[in-house]
Design a protein around this motif. Sequence first.
Motif, PDB file in Angstrom:
ATOM      1  N   ALA A  54       0.837  -1.203   0.000  1.00 10.64           N
ATOM      2  CA  ALA A  54       0.000   0.000   0.000  1.00 10.64           C
ATOM      3  C   ALA A  54       0.873   1.254   0.000  1.00 10.64           C
ATOM      4  O   ALA A  54       0.567   2.244  -0.690  1.00 10.64           O
ATOM      5  CB  ALA A  54      -0.936  -0.004   1.199  1.00 10.64           C
ATOM      6  N   LEU A  55       1.962   1.222   0.760  1.00 10.25           N
ATOM      7  CA  LEU A  55       2.889   2.353   0.752  1.00 10.25           C
ATOM      8  C   LEU A  55       3.543   2.516  -0.620  1.00 10.25           C
ATOM      9  O   LEU A  55       3.688   3.637  -1.127  1.00 10.25           O
ATOM     10  CB  LEU A  55       3.970   2.144   1.816  1.00 10.25           C
ATOM     11  CG  LEU A  55       3.557   2.349   3.265  1.00 10.25           C
ATOM     12  CD1 LEU A  55       4.620   1.800   4.221  1.00 10.25           C
ATOM     13  CD2 LEU A  55       3.310   3.830   3.544  1.00 10.25           C
ATOM     14  N   CYS A  56       3.924   1.404  -1.229  1.00 11.22           N
ATOM     15  CA  CYS A  56       4.511   1.455  -2.575  1.00 11.22           C
ATOM     16  C   CYS A  56       3.548   2.092  -3.569  1.00 11.22           C
ATOM     17  O   CYS A  56       3.934   2.933  -4.391  1.00 11.22           O
ATOM     18  CB  CYS A  56       4.889   0.055  -3.038  1.00 11.22           C
ATOM     19  SG  CYS A  56       6.229  -0.725  -2.116  1.00 11.22           S
ATOM     20  N   GLU A  57       2.295   1.693  -3.498  1.00 14.40           N
ATOM     21  CA  GLU A  57       1.297   2.237  -4.414  1.00 14.40           C
ATOM     22  C   GLU A  57       1.040   3.710  -4.141  1.00 14.40           C
ATOM     23  O   GLU A  57       0.852   4.501  -5.081  1.00 14.40           O
ATOM     24  CB  GLU A  57      -0.005   1.441  -4.304  1.00 14.40           C
ATOM     25  CG  GLU A  57      -1.122   1.908  -5.232  1.00 14.40           C
ATOM     26  CD  GLU A  57      -0.787   1.789  -6.712  1.00 14.40           C
ATOM     27  OE1 GLU A  57      -1.570   2.301  -7.536  1.00 14.40           O
ATOM     28  OE2 GLU A  57       0.265   1.183  -7.056  1.00 14.40           O
ATOM     29  N   HIS A  58       1.057   4.101  -2.870  1.00 15.41           N
ATOM     30  CA  HIS A  58       0.880   5.518  -2.519  1.00 15.41           C
ATOM     31  C   HIS A  58       1.957   6.366  -3.189  1.00 15.41           C
ATOM     32  O   HIS A  58       1.646   7.401  -3.807  1.00 15.41           O
ATOM     33  CB  HIS A  58       0.940   5.688  -1.007  1.00 15.41           C
ATOM     34  CG  HIS A  58       1.097   7.114  -0.568  1.00 15.41           C
ATOM     35  ND1 HIS A  58       0.041   8.012  -0.556  1.00 15.41           N
ATOM     36  CD2 HIS A  58       2.195   7.815  -0.154  1.00 15.41           C
ATOM     37  CE1 HIS A  58       0.477   9.196  -0.155  1.00 15.41           C
ATOM     38  NE2 HIS A  58       1.771   9.108   0.091  1.00 15.41           N
ATOM     39  N   TYR A  59       3.210   5.945  -3.082  1.00 15.27           N
ATOM     40  CA  TYR A  59       4.292   6.751  -3.643  1.00 15.27           C
ATOM     41  C   TYR A  59       4.350   6.644  -5.169  1.00 15.27           C
ATOM     42  O   TYR A  59       4.791   7.586  -5.838  1.00 15.27           O
ATOM     43  CB  TYR A  59       5.629   6.370  -2.997  1.00 15.27           C
ATOM     44  CG  TYR A  59       5.719   6.904  -1.580  1.00 15.27           C
ATOM     45  CD1 TYR A  59       5.833   8.265  -1.338  1.00 15.27           C
ATOM     46  CD2 TYR A  59       5.629   6.053  -0.484  1.00 15.27           C
ATOM     47  CE1 TYR A  59       5.878   8.769  -0.050  1.00 15.27           C
ATOM     48  CE2 TYR A  59       5.678   6.547   0.816  1.00 15.27           C
ATOM     49  CZ  TYR A  59       5.792   7.906   1.016  1.00 15.27           C
ATOM     50  OH  TYR A  59       5.826   8.416   2.303  1.00 15.27           O
ATOM     51  N   ARG A  60       3.895   5.547  -5.727  1.00 20.97           N
ATOM     52  CA  ARG A  60       3.804   5.470  -7.194  1.00 20.97           C
ATOM     53  C   ARG A  60       2.839   6.526  -7.714  1.00 20.97           C
ATOM     54  O   ARG A  60       3.147   7.265  -8.661  1.00 20.97           O
ATOM     55  CB  ARG A  60       3.341   4.075  -7.628  1.00 20.97           C
ATOM     56  CG  ARG A  60       3.372   3.871  -9.149  1.00 20.97           C
ATOM     57  CD  ARG A  60       2.674   2.590  -9.567  1.00 20.97           C
ATOM     58  NE  ARG A  60       1.235   2.667  -9.340  1.00 20.97           N
ATOM     59  CZ  ARG A  60       0.377   3.264 -10.158  1.00 20.97           C
ATOM     60  NH1 ARG A  60       0.811   3.858 -11.266  1.00 20.97           N
ATOM     61  NH2 ARG A  60      -0.914   3.274  -9.879  1.00 20.97           N
ATOM     62  N   LYS A  61       1.668   6.612  -7.090  1.00 20.48           N
ATOM     63  CA  LYS A  61       0.682   7.602  -7.516  1.00 20.48           C
ATOM     64  C   LYS A  61       1.158   9.019  -7.236  1.00 20.48           C
ATOM     65  O   LYS A  61       0.969   9.927  -8.057  1.00 20.48           O
ATOM     66  CB  LYS A  61      -0.649   7.339  -6.808  1.00 20.48           C
ATOM     67  CG  LYS A  61      -1.352   6.069  -7.256  1.00 20.48           C
ATOM     68  CD  LYS A  61      -2.663   5.879  -6.503  1.00 20.48           C
ATOM     69  CE  LYS A  61      -3.414   4.657  -6.986  1.00 20.48           C
ATOM     70  NZ  LYS A  61      -4.670   4.440  -6.219  1.00 20.48           N
ATOM     71  N   ALA A  62       1.774   9.217  -6.072  1.00 20.33           N
ATOM     72  CA  ALA A  62       2.200  10.572  -5.680  1.00 20.33           C
ATOM     73  C   ALA A  62       3.285  11.122  -6.588  1.00 20.33           C
ATOM     74  O   ALA A  62       3.412  12.345  -6.742  1.00 20.33           O
ATOM     75  CB  ALA A  62       2.683  10.558  -4.231  1.00 20.33           C
ATOM     76  N   THR A  63       4.080  10.242  -7.200  1.00 20.35           N
ATOM     77  CA  THR A  63       5.173  10.693  -8.070  1.00 20.35           C
ATOM     78  C   THR A  63       4.846  10.559  -9.546  1.00 20.35           C
ATOM     79  O   THR A  63       5.727  10.725 -10.397  1.00 20.35           O
ATOM     80  CB  THR A  63       6.457   9.886  -7.779  1.00 20.35           C
ATOM     81  OG1 THR A  63       6.205   8.497  -8.054  1.00 20.35           O
ATOM     82  CG2 THR A  63       6.892  10.052  -6.328  1.00 20.35           C
ATOM     83  N   GLY A  64       3.607  10.267  -9.860  1.00 14.96           N
ATOM     84  CA  GLY A  64       3.228  10.115 -11.255  1.00 14.96           C
ATOM     85  C   GLY A  64       3.901   8.941 -11.940  1.00 14.96           C
ATOM     86  O   GLY A  64       4.112   8.959 -13.158  1.00 14.96           O
TER      87      GLY A  64
END
Length: 252
Positions: free
Chosen positions: A72-82
């Motif tokens: 979930a953290l990985c996906e959060h930062y994937r979305k946050a960084t485009g």
Amino acid sequence: MRRVEHVMGFPVSLRIDDEGDVVDLDAAADSVFAWLRDVDARFSPFKPDSEVSRLDRGEVDGVSADLAEILALCEHYRKATGGAFDVRLPGRGLDPCAVVKGWSVQRAAQLLTASGTRSFCLNAGGDVVVAGGPWRVGVRHPEHADRLCAVLDLTDGAVATSARYERGDHIIDGRTGHPATGLLSLTVVAPTLTEADSVATAAFAMGTEGVEWAAGLTGCEVFAVGADRGVLRTAGFPVAGERTVPPVSRAL
């Protein structure tokens, strides 16, 4: 008390300044290193029988609560960084190490706190979480291993650096599939190592635009060295001996 062990592919050092008659120092340290060894066994993409490897091969239907939190953290930062930060790059296996390291060491720090330990410094391959300071933490110069480009004053919190000097151009910009080369190093100070380490890697993957992105996150302070050797740091970056540190841009 001081102890150093090699875990997860890098040296982990623990220093506890509490008195031994208050806390069982050996038991506290044992719990830290046992936890980190368990994390390595469960979540390393380099171990074929780990949960991460088995998930990547499609051999498990569900995941543990800990791995679900990591993903979930990985996906959060994937979305946050485009998409610049991505643990599922084309042609590569699932590799959540950029999140696992900070997350696991922060959990280890929480084990220390739960044991009654009040003053400690836990250093995992250069990424550090401290409590009960003041502690001074050096930030390595990205081009000179025997020099520091900053020294920080920390009481309770964490600091992590992503750079090219130890492992070369190993951080990939998921948007292009090419190594991120816009920065030489980027250091983040945050309340937890979970955030500091993830943000440092994610911002580095974004290149120069990642500096402003990281600086805009609540609770994060940033020190970055660009490929042009210019330095940018946020006003609250806790440089030792300075009460107020203005943003600067200068050559090292």
